[in-house]
Design a protein around this motif. Structure first.
Motif, PDB file in Angstrom:
ATOM      1  N   VAL A   1       0.843  -1.184   0.000  1.00  0.00           N
ATOM      2  CA  VAL A   1       0.000   0.000   0.000  1.00  0.00           C
ATOM      3  C   VAL A   1       0.883   1.240   0.000  1.00  0.00           C
ATOM      4  O   VAL A   1       1.812   1.354   0.793  1.00  0.00           O
ATOM      5  N   GLN A   2       0.576   2.153  -0.879  1.00  0.00           N
ATOM      6  CA  GLN A   2       1.280   3.431  -0.901  1.00  0.00           C
ATOM      7  C   GLN A   2       0.283   4.567  -0.755  1.00  0.00           C
ATOM      8  O   GLN A   2      -0.805   4.531  -1.336  1.00  0.00           O
ATOM      9  N   LEU A   3       0.680   5.546   0.046  1.00  0.00           N
ATOM     10  CA  LEU A   3      -0.134   6.736   0.252  1.00  0.00           C
ATOM     11  C   LEU A   3       0.686   7.934  -0.201  1.00  0.00           C
ATOM     12  O   LEU A   3       1.850   8.070   0.202  1.00  0.00           O
ATOM     13  N   VAL A   4       0.099   8.789  -0.996  1.00  0.00           N
ATOM     14  CA  VAL A   4       0.821   9.951  -1.515  1.00  0.00           C
ATOM     15  C   VAL A   4       0.018  11.206  -1.202  1.00  0.00           C
ATOM     16  O   VAL A   4      -1.101  11.373  -1.691  1.00  0.00           O
ATOM     17  N   GLU A   5       0.618  12.073  -0.380  1.00  0.00           N
ATOM     18  CA  GLU A   5      -0.031  13.324  -0.018  1.00  0.00           C
ATOM     19  C   GLU A   5       0.333  14.431  -1.009  1.00  0.00           C
ATOM     20  O   GLU A   5       1.430  14.424  -1.582  1.00  0.00           O
ATOM     21  N   SER A   6      -0.561  15.373  -1.152  1.00  0.00           N
ATOM     22  CA  SER A   6      -0.301  16.549  -1.972  1.00  0.00           C
ATOM     23  C   SER A   6      -1.133  17.710  -1.459  1.00  0.00           C
ATOM     24  O   SER A   6      -2.066  17.513  -0.676  1.00  0.00           O
ATOM     25  N   GLY A   7      -0.773  18.910  -1.901  1.00  0.00           N
ATOM     26  CA  GLY A   7      -1.557  20.087  -1.563  1.00  0.00           C
ATOM     27  C   GLY A   7      -0.922  21.016  -0.560  1.00  0.00           C
ATOM     28  O   GLY A   7      -1.444  22.113  -0.321  1.00  0.00           O
ATOM     29  N   GLY A   8       0.171  20.620   0.058  1.00  0.00           N
ATOM     30  CA  GLY A   8       0.829  21.494   1.012  1.00  0.00           C
ATOM     31  C   GLY A   8       1.408  22.723   0.332  1.00  0.00           C
ATOM     32  O   GLY A   8       1.814  22.676  -0.819  1.00  0.00           O
ATOM     33  N   ASP A   9       1.458  23.819   1.080  1.00  0.00           N
ATOM     34  CA  ASP A   9       1.932  25.070   0.483  1.00  0.00           C
ATOM     35  C   ASP A   9       2.183  26.090   1.583  1.00  0.00           C
ATOM     36  O   ASP A   9       1.931  25.820   2.772  1.00  0.00           O
ATOM     37  N   LEU A  10       2.669  27.243   1.179  1.00  0.00           N
ATOM     38  CA  LEU A  10       2.796  28.399   2.065  1.00  0.00           C
ATOM     39  C   LEU A  10       1.529  29.235   1.899  1.00  0.00           C
ATOM     40  O   LEU A  10       1.164  29.599   0.770  1.00  0.00           O
ATOM     41  N   VAL A  11       0.887  29.553   3.014  1.00  0.00           N
ATOM     42  CA  VAL A  11      -0.363  30.316   2.958  1.00  0.00           C
ATOM     43  C   VAL A  11      -0.375  31.328   4.098  1.00  0.00           C
ATOM     44  O   VAL A  11       0.230  31.097   5.158  1.00  0.00           O
ATOM     45  N   GLN A  12      -1.050  32.432   3.879  1.00  0.00           N
ATOM     46  CA  GLN A  12      -1.151  33.451   4.920  1.00  0.00           C
ATOM     47  C   GLN A  12      -2.182  33.066   5.970  1.00  0.00           C
ATOM     48  O   GLN A  12      -3.128  32.310   5.675  1.00  0.00           O
ATOM     49  N   PRO A  13      -2.024  33.574   7.172  1.00  0.00           N
ATOM     50  CA  PRO A  13      -3.048  33.324   8.208  1.00  0.00           C
ATOM     51  C   PRO A  13      -4.426  33.738   7.707  1.00  0.00           C
ATOM     52  O   PRO A  13      -4.574  34.770   7.064  1.00  0.00           O
ATOM     53  N   GLY A  14      -5.403  32.898   8.017  1.00  0.00           N
ATOM     54  CA  GLY A  14      -6.773  33.129   7.552  1.00  0.00           C
ATOM     55  C   GLY A  14      -7.074  32.475   6.224  1.00  0.00           C
ATOM     56  O   GLY A  14      -8.243  32.417   5.809  1.00  0.00           O
ATOM     57  N   GLY A  15      -6.056  31.978   5.561  1.00  0.00           N
ATOM     58  CA  GLY A  15      -6.232  31.351   4.263  1.00  0.00           C
ATOM     59  C   GLY A  15      -6.709  29.908   4.355  1.00  0.00           C
ATOM     60  O   GLY A  15      -6.956  29.383   5.448  1.00  0.00           O
ATOM     61  N   SER A  16      -6.819  29.273   3.194  1.00  0.00           N
ATOM     62  CA  SER A  16      -7.312  27.895   3.108  1.00  0.00           C
ATOM     63  C   SER A  16      -6.378  27.045   2.255  1.00  0.00           C
ATOM     64  O   SER A  16      -5.693  27.555   1.353  1.00  0.00           O
TER      65      SER A  16
END
Length: 113
Positions: A1-16
């Motif tokens: 089984v392999q799990l691959v995460e994505s979507g991490g980033d630098l974001v300002q406070p209050g962001g999504s």
């Protein structure tokens, strides 16, 4: 089984941000899938979990701001993170359990102005 995460980033406070965890086997074959967060010199902590039946649970610090969900079509488990705070910064790991546990490699989330 392999799990691959994505979507991490630098974001300002209050962001999504929206994190995704893609699995090489059906996400519905696992008893529980979850997102954990780790910061340097601290233990990995549970952020949110979802059972095979769809029941969810959240850390007190993210209740009302984060939502965990399953996407059947994409075979992913997603974490929608709103109203982000600097304390949400960390490496986010996907975890899947069905008698044994599996971890992804993690994705970095940085909340900073």
């Amino acid at each position: 089984v392999q799990l691959v995460e994505s979507g991490g980033d630098l974001v300002q406070p209050g962001g999504s941000l929206r994190l995704s965890c893609a699995a090489t086997e059906s996400i519905f074959s696992f008893t529980v899938m979850a997102w954990y967060r780790q910061v340097p010199e601290k233990q990995r902590e549970l952020v949110a979990s979802i059972t095979a039946g769809g029941s969810t649970d959240y850390a007190d610090s993210v209740k009302g701001r984060f939502t965990i969900s399953k996407n059947r079509a994409g075979n992913t488990v997603n974490l929608q993170m709103n109203s982000l705070k600097p304390d949400d910064t960390g490496v986010y790991y996907c975890h899947a359990y069905r008698g044994v546990g599996y971890w992804g490699q993690g994705t970095q989330v940085t909340v900073s102005s």
